[in-house]
Design a protein around this motif. Structure first.
Motif, PDB file in Angstrom:
ATOM      1  N   THR A 127       3.520 -30.004 -66.205  1.00 49.10           N
ATOM      2  CA  THR A 127       2.615 -30.361 -65.121  1.00 49.10           C
ATOM      3  C   THR A 127       1.945 -31.688 -65.424  1.00 49.10           C
ATOM      4  OG1 THR A 127       2.233 -28.029 -64.611  1.00 49.10           O
ATOM      5  CG2 THR A 127       0.631 -29.605 -63.762  1.00 49.10           C
ATOM      6  N   TYR A 128       2.035 -32.602 -64.482  1.00 50.75           N
ATOM      7  CA  TYR A 128       1.485 -33.949 -64.583  1.00 50.75           C
ATOM      8  C   TYR A 128       0.440 -34.137 -63.482  1.00 50.75           C
ATOM      9  CZ  TYR A 128       5.535 -35.064 -67.497  1.00 50.75           C
ATOM     10  OH  TYR A 128       6.476 -35.090 -68.495  1.00 50.75           O
ATOM     11  N   THR A 129      -0.447 -35.090 -63.678  1.00 49.27           N
ATOM     12  CA  THR A 129      -1.392 -35.476 -62.627  1.00 49.27           C
ATOM     13  C   THR A 129      -1.319 -36.981 -62.454  1.00 49.27           C
ATOM     14  OG1 THR A 129      -2.883 -33.648 -63.160  1.00 49.27           O
ATOM     15  CG2 THR A 129      -3.799 -35.452 -61.852  1.00 49.27           C
ATOM     16  N   LEU A 130      -1.177 -37.397 -61.216  1.00 48.95           N
ATOM     17  CA  LEU A 130      -1.157 -38.812 -60.887  1.00 48.95           C
ATOM     18  C   LEU A 130      -2.428 -39.117 -60.103  1.00 48.95           C
ATOM     19  CD1 LEU A 130       0.274 -41.514 -60.935  1.00 48.95           C
ATOM     20  CD2 LEU A 130       1.655 -40.754 -59.002  1.00 48.95           C
ATOM     21  N   ARG A 131      -3.277 -39.975 -60.685  1.00 47.58           N
ATOM     22  CA  ARG A 131      -4.526 -40.375 -60.030  1.00 47.58           C
ATOM     23  C   ARG A 131      -4.335 -41.741 -59.388  1.00 47.58           C
ATOM     24  NH1 ARG A 131     -10.421 -39.603 -62.463  1.00 47.58           N
ATOM     25  NH2 ARG A 131      -9.887 -37.544 -61.632  1.00 47.58           N
ATOM     26  N   PHE A 132      -4.646 -41.801 -58.107  1.00 55.43           N
ATOM     27  CA  PHE A 132      -4.614 -43.035 -57.336  1.00 55.43           C
ATOM     28  C   PHE A 132      -6.069 -43.507 -57.204  1.00 55.43           C
ATOM     29  CE2 PHE A 132      -0.954 -40.547 -56.180  1.00 55.43           C
ATOM     30  CZ  PHE A 132       0.070 -41.467 -55.998  1.00 55.43           C
ATOM     31  N   HIS A 133      -6.404 -44.625 -57.810  1.00 52.25           N
ATOM     32  CA  HIS A 133      -7.757 -45.171 -57.758  1.00 52.25           C
ATOM     33  C   HIS A 133      -7.859 -46.022 -56.488  1.00 52.25           C
ATOM     34  CE1 HIS A 133      -8.475 -43.941 -61.942  1.00 52.25           C
ATOM     35  NE2 HIS A 133      -7.200 -44.271 -62.124  1.00 52.25           N
ATOM     36  N   CYS A 134      -8.152 -45.379 -55.363  1.00 53.99           N
ATOM     37  CA  CYS A 134      -7.993 -46.018 -54.060  1.00 53.99           C
ATOM     38  C   CYS A 134      -9.276 -46.574 -53.452  1.00 53.99           C
ATOM     39  CB  CYS A 134      -7.350 -45.042 -53.084  1.00 53.99           C
ATOM     40  SG  CYS A 134      -8.246 -43.500 -52.926  1.00 53.99           S
ATOM     41  N   ILE A 153      -7.762 -40.180 -55.652  1.00 55.38           N
ATOM     42  CA  ILE A 153      -6.992 -39.025 -55.191  1.00 55.38           C
ATOM     43  C   ILE A 153      -6.110 -38.579 -56.339  1.00 55.38           C
ATOM     44  CG2 ILE A 153      -5.208 -38.235 -53.585  1.00 55.38           C
ATOM     45  CD1 ILE A 153      -6.312 -40.450 -51.639  1.00 55.38           C
ATOM     46  N   ASP A 154      -6.234 -37.313 -56.714  1.00 54.22           N
ATOM     47  CA  ASP A 154      -5.402 -36.733 -57.769  1.00 54.22           C
ATOM     48  C   ASP A 154      -4.321 -35.858 -57.150  1.00 54.22           C
ATOM     49  OD1 ASP A 154      -6.949 -37.874 -59.760  1.00 54.22           O
ATOM     50  OD2 ASP A 154      -8.096 -36.062 -60.150  1.00 54.22           O
ATOM     51  N   ILE A 155      -3.093 -36.069 -57.587  1.00 54.16           N
ATOM     52  CA  ILE A 155      -1.985 -35.226 -57.162  1.00 54.16           C
ATOM     53  C   ILE A 155      -1.361 -34.627 -58.417  1.00 54.16           C
ATOM     54  CG2 ILE A 155       0.260 -35.131 -56.022  1.00 54.16           C
ATOM     55  CD1 ILE A 155      -0.686 -37.478 -54.285  1.00 54.16           C
ATOM     56  N   ALA A 156      -1.451 -33.320 -58.527  1.00 51.74           N
ATOM     57  CA  ALA A 156      -0.829 -32.597 -59.641  1.00 51.74           C
ATOM     58  C   ALA A 156       0.538 -32.118 -59.172  1.00 51.74           C
ATOM     59  CB  ALA A 156      -1.696 -31.432 -60.073  1.00 51.74           C
ATOM     60  N   PHE A 157       1.535 -32.238 -60.043  1.00 47.36           N
ATOM     61  CA  PHE A 157       2.890 -31.825 -59.689  1.00 47.36           C
ATOM     62  C   PHE A 157       3.604 -31.366 -60.945  1.00 47.36           C
ATOM     63  CE2 PHE A 157       2.627 -36.308 -60.426  1.00 47.36           C
ATOM     64  CZ  PHE A 157       3.697 -36.607 -61.247  1.00 47.36           C
ATOM     65  N   GLU A 158       4.664 -30.617 -60.737  1.00 47.04           N
ATOM     66  CA  GLU A 158       5.402 -30.040 -61.856  1.00 47.04           C
ATOM     67  C   GLU A 158       6.828 -30.579 -61.895  1.00 47.04           C
ATOM     68  OE1 GLU A 158       6.152 -25.689 -63.913  1.00 47.04           O
ATOM     69  OE2 GLU A 158       5.203 -25.821 -61.957  1.00 47.04           O
ATOM     70  N   LEU A 159       7.216 -31.092 -63.043  1.00 51.12           N
ATOM     71  CA  LEU A 159       8.589 -31.541 -63.263  1.00 51.12           C
ATOM     72  C   LEU A 159       9.367 -30.420 -63.941  1.00 51.12           C
ATOM     73  CD1 LEU A 159       8.109 -35.181 -64.620  1.00 51.12           C
ATOM     74  CD2 LEU A 159       8.204 -34.383 -62.265  1.00 51.12           C
ATOM     75  N   GLU A 160      10.568 -30.175 -63.454  1.00 48.16           N
ATOM     76  CA  GLU A 160      11.446 -29.170 -64.052  1.00 48.16           C
ATOM     77  C   GLU A 160      12.350 -29.824 -65.085  1.00 48.16           C
ATOM     78  OE1 GLU A 160      13.565 -27.545 -60.764  1.00 48.16           O
ATOM     79  OE2 GLU A 160      11.818 -26.485 -59.980  1.00 48.16           O
ATOM     80  N   GLU A 161      12.879 -29.040 -65.960  1.00 43.68           N
ATOM     81  CA  GLU A 161      13.845 -29.535 -66.945  1.00 43.68           C
ATOM     82  C   GLU A 161      15.052 -30.089 -66.208  1.00 43.68           C
ATOM     83  OE1 GLU A 161      14.658 -30.565 -70.679  1.00 43.68           O
ATOM     84  OE2 GLU A 161      12.991 -29.222 -70.261  1.00 43.68           O
ATOM     85  N   ASN A 162      15.433 -31.333 -66.506  1.00 47.18           N
ATOM     86  CA  ASN A 162      16.573 -31.999 -65.869  1.00 47.18           C
ATOM     87  C   ASN A 162      16.485 -31.963 -64.343  1.00 47.18           C
ATOM     88  OD1 ASN A 162      17.896 -32.702 -68.327  1.00 47.18           O
ATOM     89  ND2 ASN A 162      18.461 -30.554 -68.528  1.00 47.18           N
ATOM     90  N   GLY A 163      15.282 -32.219 -63.817  1.00 47.44           N
ATOM     91  CA  GLY A 163      15.060 -32.179 -62.366  1.00 47.44           C
ATOM     92  C   GLY A 163      15.495 -33.432 -61.645  1.00 47.44           C
ATOM     93  N   GLY A 164      15.855 -34.476 -62.414  1.00 48.30           N
ATOM     94  CA  GLY A 164      16.319 -35.713 -61.779  1.00 48.30           C
ATOM     95  C   GLY A 164      15.183 -36.663 -61.478  1.00 48.30           C
TER      96      GLY A 164
END
Length: 110
Positions: free
Chosen positions: A57-64, A80-91
């Motif tokens: 799980t990663y979080t990308l913060r946009f300092h807008c 704005i914070d967007i948390a998202f999950e990367l899967e193993e070998n998700g591309g």
């Protein structure tokens, strides 16, 4: 291997959002910084990891706030914070952000 990019579009102006600072927080809590280019894009995250991104799980913060104030004189969102999950070998993962002074949305892009 996982790769990551982002794109910010100003829906009020109908244009890319140039110069928005980004902070990516990794699952272990470490961070990396970036800034959107003239086309509102940033894909330099891949340069930070030759092996790609591990699953987690990663979080990308946009300092807008600075961008919104200078382009619209209003900003309800300091960031704005967007948390998202990367899967193993998700591309390839693309995290776009559509912003206006009083609203935003995101989705998994391509």
């Amino acid at each position: 291997m996982n790769t990551l990019s982002s794109h910010v579009l100003d829906t009020t102006n109908g244009r890319p959002a140039k110069g928005i600072a980004l902070t990516l927080t990794y699952p272990d809590g470490s961070t990396a910084e970036g800034i959107t280019n003239d086309d509102g894009r940033f894909n330099g995250w891949a340069e930070n990891s030759a092996k790609g991104f591990e699953a987690g799980t990663y979080t990308l913060r946009f300092h807008c706030q600075e961008y919104l104030l200078s382009n619209h004189s209003k900003s309800f969102y300091p960031h704005i914070d967007i948390a998202f999950e990367l899967e193993e070998n998700g591309g390839h993962y693309h995290v776009p952000l559509l912003i206006s002074p009083f609203g935003f949305s995101s989705y998994r892009g391509s």
